[in-house]
Design an enzyme around this catalytic site. Structure first.
Site, PDB file in Angstrom:
ATOM      1  CE  LYS A  11     -16.530   6.327  -0.200  1.00 44.38           C
ATOM      2  NZ  LYS A  11     -15.247   6.047  -1.099  1.00 44.38           N
ATOM      3  CE1 TYR A  51     -12.396   5.810   3.509  1.00 44.75           C
ATOM      4  CE2 TYR A  51     -13.320   8.179   3.712  1.00 44.75           C
ATOM      5  CZ  TYR A  51     -13.289   6.818   3.350  1.00 44.75           C
ATOM      6  OH  TYR A  51     -14.471   6.583   2.527  1.00 44.75           O
ATOM      7  CG  ASN A 114     -15.152   4.781  -4.624  1.00 48.11           C
ATOM      8  OD1 ASN A 114     -15.440   5.555  -3.829  1.00 48.11           O
ATOM      9  ND2 ASN A 114     -14.261   3.811  -4.182  1.00 48.11           N
ATOM     10  CG  HIS A 117     -16.706   2.962   3.655  1.00 52.83           C
ATOM     11  ND1 HIS A 117     -15.342   2.775   3.315  1.00 52.83           N
ATOM     12  CD2 HIS A 117     -16.975   2.393   4.777  1.00 52.83           C
ATOM     13  CE1 HIS A 117     -14.770   2.341   4.371  1.00 52.83           C
ATOM     14  NE2 HIS A 117     -15.723   2.028   5.320  1.00 52.83           N
ATOM     15  CD  GLU A 128     -14.660   1.245   8.705  1.00 46.59           C
ATOM     16  OE1 GLU A 128     -15.749   0.935   7.730  1.00 46.59           O
ATOM     17  OE2 GLU A 128     -13.396   1.075   8.082  1.00 46.59           O
TER      18      GLU A 128
HETATM   19  P1  IDP Z   1     -12.143   0.951  -0.355  1.00 44.14           P
HETATM   20  O1  IDP Z   1     -13.013   2.019  -0.308  1.00 44.14           O
HETATM   21  O2  IDP Z   1     -12.257  -0.192  -1.655  1.00 44.14           O
HETATM   22  O3  IDP Z   1     -11.905   0.114   1.112  1.00 44.14           O
HETATM   23  P2  IDP Z   1      -9.616   2.097   0.105  1.00 44.14           P
HETATM   24  O4  IDP Z   1      -8.108   1.485  -0.304  1.00 44.14           O
HETATM   25  O5  IDP Z   1      -9.711   2.033   1.622  1.00 44.14           O
HETATM   26  O6  IDP Z   1     -10.552   1.526  -0.694  1.00 44.14           O
HETATM   27  O7  IDP Z   1      -9.668   3.764   0.046  1.00 44.14           O
HETATM   28  C1  IDP Z   1     -10.561   4.591   0.445  1.00 44.14           C
HETATM   29  C2  IDP Z   1     -11.230   5.257  -0.318  1.00 44.14           C
HETATM   30  O8  IDP Z   1     -10.275   6.261  -0.859  1.00 44.14           O
HETATM   31  C3  IDP Z   1     -11.654   4.618  -1.696  1.00 44.14           C
HETATM   32  O9  IDP Z   1     -12.987   4.233  -1.572  1.00 44.14           O
HETATM   33  C4  IDP Z   1     -11.439   5.937  -2.680  1.00 44.14           C
HETATM   34  O10 IDP Z   1     -12.704   6.745  -2.815  1.00 44.14           O
HETATM   35  C5  IDP Z   1     -10.504   6.949  -2.216  1.00 44.14           C
HETATM   36  N1  IDP Z   1      -9.167   6.180  -3.023  1.00 44.14           N
HETATM   37  C6  IDP Z   1      -8.403   5.184  -2.804  1.00 44.14           C
HETATM   38  N2  IDP Z   1      -7.494   4.816  -3.832  1.00 44.14           N
HETATM   39  C7  IDP Z   1      -7.675   6.040  -4.446  1.00 44.14           C
HETATM   40  C8  IDP Z   1      -6.678   6.497  -5.644  1.00 44.14           C
HETATM   41  O11 IDP Z   1      -5.960   5.912  -5.956  1.00 44.14           O
HETATM   42  N3  IDP Z   1      -7.025   7.589  -6.095  1.00 44.14           N
HETATM   43  C9  IDP Z   1      -7.934   8.247  -5.725  1.00 44.14           C
HETATM   44  N4  IDP Z   1      -9.049   7.945  -4.478  1.00 44.14           N
HETATM   45  C10 IDP Z   1      -8.484   6.819  -4.230  1.00 44.14           C
HETATM   46 MG    MG Z   2     -11.006   0.647   2.776  1.00 42.36          MG
END
Ligand code: IDP
Ligand code: MG
Length: 155
Positions: A11, A51, A114, A117, A128
């Site tokens: 990212k 997304y 974070n 991805h 994807e």
């Molecule tokens: P993942 O990336 O671990 O698969 P997902 O639930 O698919 O997690 O969420 C996609 C992305 O959305 C996450 O990597 C993060 O950047 C963001 N995200 C997910 N949950 C939250 C949240 O509760 N607050 C803020 N950002 C979130």
């Molecule tokens: Mg995800």
């Protein structure tokens, strides 16, 4: 054990912070094989496809803003059970909940930043990979015979 291809993307925070080489190295150290890589500027249309499952959630607007804020490095890593292996190398979505030794714990502090991805299933991998790569951009046919790089002609 299944041979799989996993979609992984660095990212914009990873690239801004100069973490690219360290993170890619984690997957190499694990023994996964890199079969595709490109730098991409994700626009809103691509972000909404990537997304799609999160459209309507409270964090969705900030997620799109984040993923479109700078270059992303898209990759495909191949290996045994590569999808689950990549998810374990990456760690929990929230860096505060991720285990030490995972990318998100070691480099991150907030779910909004974070670092990386990773696809979460064989279906999301196919979807994807197709969003980011043309079939001819996946170079999975090369052999990784390191011996010939150590001794001419191999051992
Ligand atoms: P993942 O990336 O671990 O698969 P997902 O639930 O698919 O997690 O969420 C996609 C992305 O959305 C996450 O990597 C993060 O950047 C963001 N995200 C997910 N949950 C939250 C949240 O509760 N607050 C803020 N950002 C979130
Ligand atoms: Mg995800």
């Amino acid at each position: 054990m299944t041979l799989q291809q996993s979609f992984v993307a660095l990212k914009p925070d990873a690239i801004q912070r100069g973490l690219t080489a360290d993170i890619i190295h984690r997957f190499e150290l694990k023994g996964l094989k890199l079969v595709a890589l490109k730098m991409v500027k994700v626009d809103e249309a691509l972000a909404s496809q990537h997304y799609a499952e999160h459209i309507g959630k409270d964090f969705y607007p900030s997620l799109v803003n984040f993923i479109t804020s700078g270059p992303v490095i898209a990759m495909v890593w191949e290996g045994r059970d590569a999808i689950a292996v990549c998810r374990r190398v990456i760690g929990n979505t929230d860096p505060e909940k991720a285990e030490p030794g995972t990318i998100r714990f070691d480099f991150g502090q907030a779910p909004q930043r974070n670092i990386i991805h990773g696809c979460d299933s064989p279906e999301s991998a196919v979807r994807e990979i197709a969003l980011y790569f043309k079939p001819e951009e996946i170079l999975s046919g090369w052999n990784r015979d390191i011996d010939k790089w150590i001794v001419p002609g191999g051992l």
